[in-house]
Motif scaffolding. Structure first.
Motif, PDB file in Angstrom:
ATOM      1  N   HIS A  42      24.122  46.751  36.250  1.00 53.45           N
ATOM      2  CA  HIS A  42      24.671  45.728  35.742  1.00 53.45           C
ATOM      3  C   HIS A  42      25.923  44.736  35.627  1.00 53.45           C
ATOM      4  N   CYS A  43      25.737  43.448  35.983  1.00 54.78           N
ATOM      5  CA  CYS A  43      27.117  43.079  35.565  1.00 54.78           C
ATOM      6  C   CYS A  43      26.737  41.209  36.245  1.00 54.78           C
ATOM      7  N   PRO A  44      25.844  40.912  34.363  1.00 55.37           N
ATOM      8  CA  PRO A  44      25.534  39.725  34.336  1.00 55.37           C
ATOM      9  C   PRO A  44      27.109  38.959  33.962  1.00 55.37           C
ATOM     10  N   ILE A  45      26.659  37.538  34.945  1.00 58.48           N
ATOM     11  CA  ILE A  45      27.420  36.617  34.615  1.00 58.48           C
ATOM     12  C   ILE A  45      27.577  35.609  33.232  1.00 58.48           C
ATOM     13  N   LEU A  46      28.944  35.679  32.675  1.00 60.20           N
ATOM     14  CA  LEU A  46      29.413  34.794  31.678  1.00 60.20           C
ATOM     15  C   LEU A  46      29.038  33.706  31.590  1.00 60.20           C
ATOM     16  N   PRO A  47      28.491  33.669  30.032  1.00 62.23           N
ATOM     17  CA  PRO A  47      28.333  31.513  29.476  1.00 62.23           C
ATOM     18  C   PRO A  47      29.815  30.865  30.204  1.00 62.23           C
ATOM     19  N   GLY A 101      36.165  43.365  27.069  1.00 58.31           N
ATOM     20  CA  GLY A 101      37.038  44.199  27.725  1.00 58.31           C
ATOM     21  C   GLY A 101      37.363  43.995  29.041  1.00 58.31           C
ATOM     22  N   HIS A 102      37.471  42.219  29.709  1.00 56.95           N
ATOM     23  CA  HIS A 102      37.944  41.622  30.556  1.00 56.95           C
ATOM     24  C   HIS A 102      38.043  40.796  30.646  1.00 56.95           C
ATOM     25  N   THR A 103      38.693  39.990  31.676  1.00 56.17           N
ATOM     26  CA  THR A 103      39.043  38.380  31.299  1.00 56.17           C
ATOM     27  C   THR A 103      37.983  37.949  32.735  1.00 56.17           C
ATOM     28  N   LEU A 145      31.889  36.866  41.048  1.00 51.26           N
ATOM     29  CA  LEU A 145      31.552  37.282  42.315  1.00 51.26           C
ATOM     30  C   LEU A 145      33.269  38.804  42.204  1.00 51.26           C
ATOM     31  N   THR A 146      34.815  37.866  41.828  1.00 49.72           N
ATOM     32  CA  THR A 146      35.044  38.906  42.130  1.00 49.72           C
ATOM     33  C   THR A 146      35.542  40.208  41.319  1.00 49.72           C
ATOM     34  N   ARG A 147      34.292  39.584  39.904  1.00 54.29           N
ATOM     35  CA  ARG A 147      33.742  41.140  39.119  1.00 54.29           C
ATOM     36  C   ARG A 147      32.956  41.916  40.122  1.00 54.29           C
ATOM     37  N   ILE A 148      32.028  41.826  40.562  1.00 50.34           N
ATOM     38  CA  ILE A 148      31.607  42.321  41.647  1.00 50.34           C
ATOM     39  C   ILE A 148      32.183  42.435  41.832  1.00 50.34           C
ATOM     40  N   HIS A 149      32.954  42.519  42.699  1.00 50.82           N
ATOM     41  CA  HIS A 149      33.282  43.243  44.735  1.00 50.82           C
ATOM     42  C   HIS A 149      34.426  44.552  43.076  1.00 50.82           C
ATOM     43  N   PHE A 150      35.198  44.250  42.209  1.00 54.02           N
ATOM     44  CA  PHE A 150      36.096  45.388  41.685  1.00 54.02           C
ATOM     45  C   PHE A 150      34.993  46.690  41.560  1.00 54.02           C
ATOM     46  N   SER A 168      37.263  48.572  49.183  1.00 53.20           N
ATOM     47  CA  SER A 168      39.269  48.418  49.149  1.00 53.20           C
ATOM     48  C   SER A 168      39.861  46.488  49.672  1.00 53.20           C
ATOM     49  N   THR A 169      38.513  46.387  50.009  1.00 52.39           N
ATOM     50  CA  THR A 169      39.706  45.041  50.055  1.00 52.39           C
ATOM     51  C   THR A 169      37.804  43.831  50.634  1.00 52.39           C
ATOM     52  N   ILE A 170      37.890  42.734  49.229  1.00 48.98           N
ATOM     53  CA  ILE A 170      37.401  41.562  49.188  1.00 48.98           C
ATOM     54  C   ILE A 170      36.468  41.248  50.369  1.00 48.98           C
ATOM     55  N   ASN A 171      36.822  41.945  51.398  1.00 48.32           N
ATOM     56  CA  ASN A 171      36.267  41.294  52.786  1.00 48.32           C
ATOM     57  C   ASN A 171      35.130  42.005  53.089  1.00 48.32           C
TER      58      ASN A 171
END
Length: 255
Positions: free
Chosen positions: A6-11, A131-133, A19-24, A29-32
């Motif tokens: 579960h990774c909801p997009i925030l307001p 808990g994150h930016t 997309l960056t948070r989903i990558h984490f 190992s890489t965004i690619n």
């Protein structure tokens, strides 16, 4: 690929921030590697450019979250381009999310540029609440200099000036970051841009109405030809009025 967590997009979170948070969370190992897994074409992560990457990211949102225009409307800066494009053309772009069209802002057209920006006060509140930016879409609007919520200047990332392919979320100011000048006029300008954005993203037709009203107020002809001396004189007069009415701080920021 369907997400197994579960990774909801925030307001007001920018789609590329999500997309960056989903990558984490995926742990590649890489965004690619992440982009390949999500079937998103590799490209630059720019907040102003409608390229293959952001088009595919929007389509991924539509398949993963909800299949409507909410991502385009509330998680990109593109609603402002309803001011530039004909409503039929804009609506097709917004609803179909397929053709790669030129947005209303390209690098080099305004001196203010389009760095990824963040508010230090928002960083603290986001970390405490989530808990994150995140990268706020409202901080990335063209020419905006201030956070409207906290009334403080935004900070521009110099290291990742236009591209977040380094896979980063905003962090406290570093040696390479640039703080935007704090002028009351620039805050008022930022609020003006934010107010327009809020209205248009809820109803794109208002963009066309605003454009028409401005043309009517300024008495701008429908088919203005630049090769006419009469029209050139008309534009020069408009430019003189603009320079006399617009605060110096805003003029310097924009041009």
């Amino acid at each position: 690929m369907r997400l197994r967590f579960h990774c909801p997009i925030l307001p007001d979170e920018h789609i590329l921030s999500w997309l960056t948070r989903i990558h984490f969370l995926l742990g590649y190992s890489t965004i690619n590697c992440t982009l390949r897994a999500l079937k998103i074409k590799k490209g630059v992560f720019r907040n102003y450019q409608y390229n293959h990457t952001i088009r595919d990211a929007i389509n991924f949102y539509r398949s993963e979250v909800v299949d409507d225009t909410s991502c385009f409307d509330f998680h990109t800066t593109f609603p402002l381009w309803a001011l530039k494009n004909e409503i039929e053309y804009y609506s097709n772009w917004r609803e179909q999310n397929s053709a790669l069209i030129e947005t209303g802002f390209l690098k080099g057209r305004l001196s203010c540029g389009m760095k990824w920006k963040y508010c230090p006060a928002c960083l603290e509140s986001d970390e405490n609440e989530h808990g994150h930016t995140i990268w706020s879409v409202k901080h990335q609007l063209p020419s905006v200099t201030h956070c409207i919520t906290h009334k403080v200047p935004l900070i521009g990332r110099n290291v990742y000036t236009n591209d977040l392919m380094g896979s980063t979320l905003p962090a406290p100011i570093g040696a390479d970051d640039e703080k935007i000048d704090d002028h009351k006029e620039l805050y008022e300008w930022s609020k003006f841009i934010n107010d327009i954005y809020e209205v248009i993203r809820s109803d794109p037709i208002i963009g066309s109405k605003l454009t028409k009203e401005v043309r009517d107020i300024l008495s701008i002809p429908e088919n203005l030809q630049m090769n006419s001396n009469k029209n050139l004189n008309f534009l020069r007069e408009l430019h003189r009025e603009y320079e006399s009415d617009m605060p110096v701080a805003i003029n310097r920021h924009l041009f």
